[in-house]
Enzyme design. Structure first.
Site, PDB file in Angstrom:
ATOM      1  N   GLY A   1      54.939 -37.174  28.360  1.00 19.15           N
ATOM      2  CA  GLY A   1      55.215 -38.067  27.213  1.00 19.15           C
ATOM      3  C   GLY A   1      56.559 -38.728  27.351  1.00 19.15           C
ATOM      4  O   GLY A   1      57.365 -38.719  26.412  1.00 19.15           O
TER       5      GLY A   1
ATOM      6  N   ARG B   1      58.758 -43.108  26.158  1.00 16.07           N
ATOM      7  CA  ARG B   1      59.654 -43.564  25.074  1.00 16.07           C
ATOM      8  C   ARG B   1      60.351 -42.373  24.430  1.00 16.07           C
ATOM      9  O   ARG B   1      60.076 -41.225  24.781  1.00 16.07           O
ATOM     10  CB  ARG B   1      58.852 -44.342  24.029  1.00 16.07           C
ATOM     11  CG  ARG B   1      57.655 -43.571  23.533  1.00 16.07           C
ATOM     12  CD  ARG B   1      56.705 -44.431  22.712  1.00 16.07           C
ATOM     13  NE  ARG B   1      55.539 -43.611  22.387  1.00 16.07           N
ATOM     14  CZ  ARG B   1      54.796 -43.779  21.299  1.00 16.07           C
ATOM     15  NH1 ARG B   1      55.086 -44.736  20.456  1.00 16.07           N
ATOM     16  NH2 ARG B   1      53.772 -42.998  21.073  1.00 16.07           N
TER      17      ARG B   1
ATOM     18  N   ASN C   1      57.042 -32.235  26.787  1.00 17.42           N
ATOM     19  CA  ASN C   1      57.592 -33.026  25.681  1.00 17.42           C
ATOM     20  C   ASN C   1      56.490 -33.768  24.928  1.00 17.42           C
ATOM     21  O   ASN C   1      56.682 -34.180  23.787  1.00 17.42           O
ATOM     22  CB  ASN C   1      58.610 -34.019  26.265  1.00 17.42           C
ATOM     23  CG  ASN C   1      59.039 -35.061  25.263  1.00 17.42           C
ATOM     24  OD1 ASN C   1      59.776 -34.741  24.335  1.00 17.42           O
ATOM     25  ND2 ASN C   1      58.582 -36.293  25.432  1.00 17.42           N
TER      26      ASN C   1
ATOM     27  N   TYR D   1      51.899 -29.807  12.304  1.00 14.45           N
ATOM     28  CA  TYR D   1      52.835 -30.049  13.389  1.00 14.45           C
ATOM     29  C   TYR D   1      53.738 -28.842  13.617  1.00 14.45           C
ATOM     30  O   TYR D   1      53.873 -28.335  14.745  1.00 14.45           O
ATOM     31  CB  TYR D   1      53.678 -31.293  13.062  1.00 14.45           C
ATOM     32  CG  TYR D   1      54.817 -31.543  14.017  1.00 14.45           C
ATOM     33  CD1 TYR D   1      54.583 -32.169  15.238  1.00 14.45           C
ATOM     34  CD2 TYR D   1      56.121 -31.151  13.707  1.00 14.45           C
ATOM     35  CE1 TYR D   1      55.629 -32.404  16.122  1.00 14.45           C
ATOM     36  CE2 TYR D   1      57.160 -31.375  14.579  1.00 14.45           C
ATOM     37  CZ  TYR D   1      56.914 -31.996  15.792  1.00 14.45           C
ATOM     38  OH  TYR D   1      57.947 -32.220  16.657  1.00 14.45           O
TER      39      TYR D   1
ATOM     40  N   LYS E   1      54.132 -26.198  16.764  1.00 18.50           N
ATOM     41  CA  LYS E   1      55.397 -26.057  17.486  1.00 18.50           C
ATOM     42  C   LYS E   1      55.830 -24.591  17.517  1.00 18.50           C
ATOM     43  O   LYS E   1      56.387 -24.108  18.502  1.00 18.50           O
ATOM     44  CB  LYS E   1      56.487 -26.923  16.827  1.00 18.50           C
ATOM     45  CG  LYS E   1      56.345 -28.407  17.130  1.00 18.50           C
ATOM     46  CD  LYS E   1      56.514 -28.701  18.617  1.00 18.50           C
ATOM     47  CE  LYS E   1      56.667 -30.185  18.929  1.00 18.50           C
ATOM     48  NZ  LYS E   1      56.646 -30.447  20.385  1.00 18.50           N
TER      49      LYS E   1
END
Lengths: 255, 485
Positions: A12, A15, A90, A161, A165
């Site tokens: 990833g 950006r 990432n 999310y 994580k």
């Protein structure tokens, strides 16, 4: 930092934080592989930019949640660059951090959790699984997983999310325990709200201000701040550190 | 994947055709072709008489309530984040002005909000006992009737330092039913044009009373007819601009001018306690940094009182660190060589004084000119070259320090104030007598509230003529009613 000519894969990386990590590795002389899902232009621009600055980089497309694609990418890396020294997990499933439109606990579907679990943990699993044989073979490797300080301090409860994580942190620690014997370290970096990135664009000024207000360093993280600690975990400076999670959030979380 | 977008940076009634020149702006994947008008004196006369004609045919007889409704509809459009013109402005204004994109996005949105219908009603009610007196003769409490007449047309000379403020002037003109010729600055010609375009989307005939044109200030060929054809001239800008325009206006014609002003802040010991000091510094930094200090509402000096949890010198040091963080968050615009030089000279001047044992400390961004803080142990008052540069004066008491501003009476404007409530009126009386015309909280110095007295004057009342019908006239005339008993 002893990162010269190391082969580094960042997922990833077209950006935001991933791109900053790629640039920083390149500036230390590493060979950088910029993995991307769909932003071909951006990823290739970064690789080209690194090369015009005298660095070494290549952009490779692969969906990290797809084991086949990851294997192909790894085979390609080994074939062309001979080895894999560092992987930085990432990539995340698309997620919009919008405090106003987020789902509340009573609106969450199991699918929401699953999607984040897929993007974060399954993606990291695929990458690690593919890199492990080569790292074991050379008795050396660095795995760095990007988590989030929301797992310790859910300023905004992004349930799916943050849960994913947290799982990634568990994955990190277990992997560290088992891979230490092979000279491979596995660590996590836990960024605070990082600005500017595409993901954080919808986190409005008021929320950003309230986070700044709680942060000893009185500002938000920049992608470069995160990149610095990733390089630390990839370097020999952290040779005897594994299974750790480093908070890069200006002191918001202290533990 | 490049997209080309044509953008007209001027607006005239539709029947007017002007020659154009183009400037190209590349912005990400878009290419903007900016169309600037080439205007002759003859064009200006035509435009001026046409907007006046359109005004008499339509706007002059439109009830004020309807005008408010229509402006509100245009404002509502701008409050939608997906509105095409707002998106265009958010993209282009930062490129044209150099201001940080995020700052422009936030400030333009906040600014437009001050023109919602309820705020427009507030503007009107603030200055007219009965806003309907803009429509017809209304009875007065003391007897007789009065009506307010706005100018047939207003020539607005806009400044370009702060994006969007021109809209305020345009709206004032509409509320008093005047046609408008707006001269925009080359440095920010866009927002007033886009806003007029939104008005046209709401009511085309209304927008036909407005012309907005950019030209180089001082072009006599255009400014003379513009002044001649207008009943009132409003000019914003530097002292120099204001004086030059004023010179051209013949005696007897009304000129309202908003020239060079200086604002400052005062932070009392009550705002420097352990629970408040950081917040005070944080908010002040916002005041200094928004639009890179180009507005006249932004502070150039701050008085910091001794006796708080942090000393005035520590305040200056923390302010410096906060200015650095702000710059990281919302970088200052790139400066012209001239502007950068004036900041360097400013720093040098005070560094030299510090070397000569004056009680001064200089803090600044070492790599560039992005911010500068000058700390003075002794009270004084001074301007700065702007672009995020500030004086911090230490003082034993704010009441004493206030005397330092007295010589600058004609230039004073806002004071951002953070003190305990029982000192508010003492300080306000003092500052008011020295020429200050607005007290705001710190953190909001750049955001004047709807209905405020701009530079201490009226907004709408200064534009209109009030006509009275004396109280005995109506009674006397009753006698001439053929049907009278």
């Amino acid at each position: 930092m002893n990162l010269k000519d190391k082969v580094v894969l960042i997922t990833g990386a077209s950006r935001g934080i991933g791109a900053a990590i790629a640039r920083k590795f390149a500036s230390e002389g590493s060979f950088v592989i910029i993995n991307y899902l769909s932003n071909k232009h951006l990823a290739e621009d970064i690789a080209a930019d690194i090369e015009t600055r005298g660095g070494q980089a290549a952009a490779i497309q692969a969906d990290v949640t797809d084991f086949e694609q990851v294997n192909e990418m790894m085979a390609h890396i080994i074939e062309n660059f001979g080895t894999i020294d560092v992987v930085v997990n990432n990539a995340l499933s698309h997620y919009t951090f919008n405090p106003r439109t987020r789902k509340t606990a009573w609106e969450m579907e199991w699918d929401d959790y699953n999607q984040q679990w897929e993007g974060n943990v399954h993606g990291a699993y695929n990458i690690c699984r593919a890199a492990m044989p080569f790292m074991k073979e050379q008795m050396y490797g660095r795995i760095i997983n990007i988590v989030s300080n929301l797992i310790d301090f859910p300023v905004i409860p992004y349930h799916d999310y943050s849960t994913a994580k947290m799982a990634l942190l568990g994955f990190t620690r277990n992997l560290a325990k088992e891979l230490g014997a092979f000279g491979i370290t596995v660590n996590a970096v836990s960024p605070g709200l990082t600005y500017p990135t595409d993901s954080s664009a919808e986190t409005k000024d008021d929320v950003r201000e309230s986070i700044i207000h709680l942060t000893p360093m009185r500002r938000l993280a920049s992608p470069e701040d995160i990149a610095g600690s990733v390089l630390f975990f990839a370097s020999d400076l952290s040779a005897f550190i594994t299974g750790q999670c480093l908070h890069v959030d200006g002191g918001l979380v202290m533990k | 994947m490049s997209i080309t977008v044509e953008v007209k940076v001027y607006r005239t009634p539709i029947t007017i055709e002007l020659k154009e020149r183009e400037e190209i702006i590349e912005c990400g994947e878009s290419t903007f072709v900016m169309k600037y008008p080439i205007i002759s004196g003859e064009d200006m006369k035509n435009i001026a008489s046409l907007v006046k004609f359109n005004r008499s045919a339509y706007l002059a007889s439109m009830p004020i309530a309807q005008i408010v409704e229509k402006i509100d509809l245009a404002v509502q459009k701008w409050l939608n984040p997906d509105y095409a013109l707002r998106r265009l402005a958010e993209k282009l204004v930062p490129v044209v002005t150099g201001y940080d994109e995020e700052m422009v996005r936030l400030e333009v949105k906040r600014y437009i909000r001050t023109f919602r219908k309820k705020e427009l009603l507030r503007f009107l009610d603030e200055e007219f006992d009965q806003p309907a007196m803009l429509d017809e003769f209304r009875p007065r409490k003391t007897g007789g009737m009065s009506r307010a007449f706005g100018p047939e047309s207003i020539f607005h000379v806009f400044s370009g330092n702060v994006p969007g403020v021109q809209i305020w002037s345009l709206i004032m003109g509409l509320l008093v039913k005047s046609a408008a010729i707006g001269k925009t600055s080359m440095s920010e010609p866009l927002l007033p044009v886009l806003f007029a375009q939104s008005l046209a989307e709401v009511d085309e005939r209304l927008a036909e009373t407005i012309a907005i044109l950019p030209w180089k200030g001082g072009t006599n060929e255009l400014e003379e007819p513009a002044i001649e054809e207008s009943e009132v001239v409003i000019v914003y800008g530097s002292q120099d601009t204001v004086e030059k325009v004023k010179e051209k206006v013949p005696n007897g014609k009304r000129v309202l001018s908003y020239g060079h002003k200086i604002s400052f802040a005062m932070v009392g010991r009550e705002a420097l306690t352990p629970d408040h000091y950081y917040e005070s510094i944080h908010k002040l930094t916002e005041d200094i940094s928004v639009y890179d200090q180009q507005s006249c509402l932004t502070p150039q000096s701050v008085y910091v009182e001794e006796g708080g949890a942090i000393s005035p010198k520590q305040f200056a040091q923390m302010l410096a660190a906060e200015m650095e963080r702000y710059h990281k968050k919302k970088p200052r615009a790139k400066l012209s060589d001239e502007e950068a030089m004036s900041i360097q000279r400013f720093r040098n001047q005070y560094q030299l004084e510090a070397l000569n044992n004056r009680p001064i400390s200089v803090y600044f961004s070492s790599m560039d000119t992005s911010w500068t803080v000058i700390f003075h142990e002794e009270a004084g008052f001074a301007g700065t070259p702007l672009n995020r540069s500030i004086h911090v004066f230490s003082t034993e008491s704010l009441e004493d320090a206030a005397a330092a501003i007295k010589p600058y009476q004609q230039f004073l404007q806002s004071c951002g104030l953070a003190v305990s409530p029982n000192r508010l009126f003492i300080l306000a009386d003092l500052l008011g007598s020295y020429g200050v015309n607005r007290i705001s909280t710190i953190g909001e110095m750049n955001r004047a509230k709807p209905g405020w007295h701009h530079d201490g004057g009226f907004n709408l009342l200064d534009l209109v003529r009030i006509m009275d019908i004396e109280r005995n006239v109506e009674q006397e005339l009753e006698r001439f009613d053929p049907d009278v008993e």
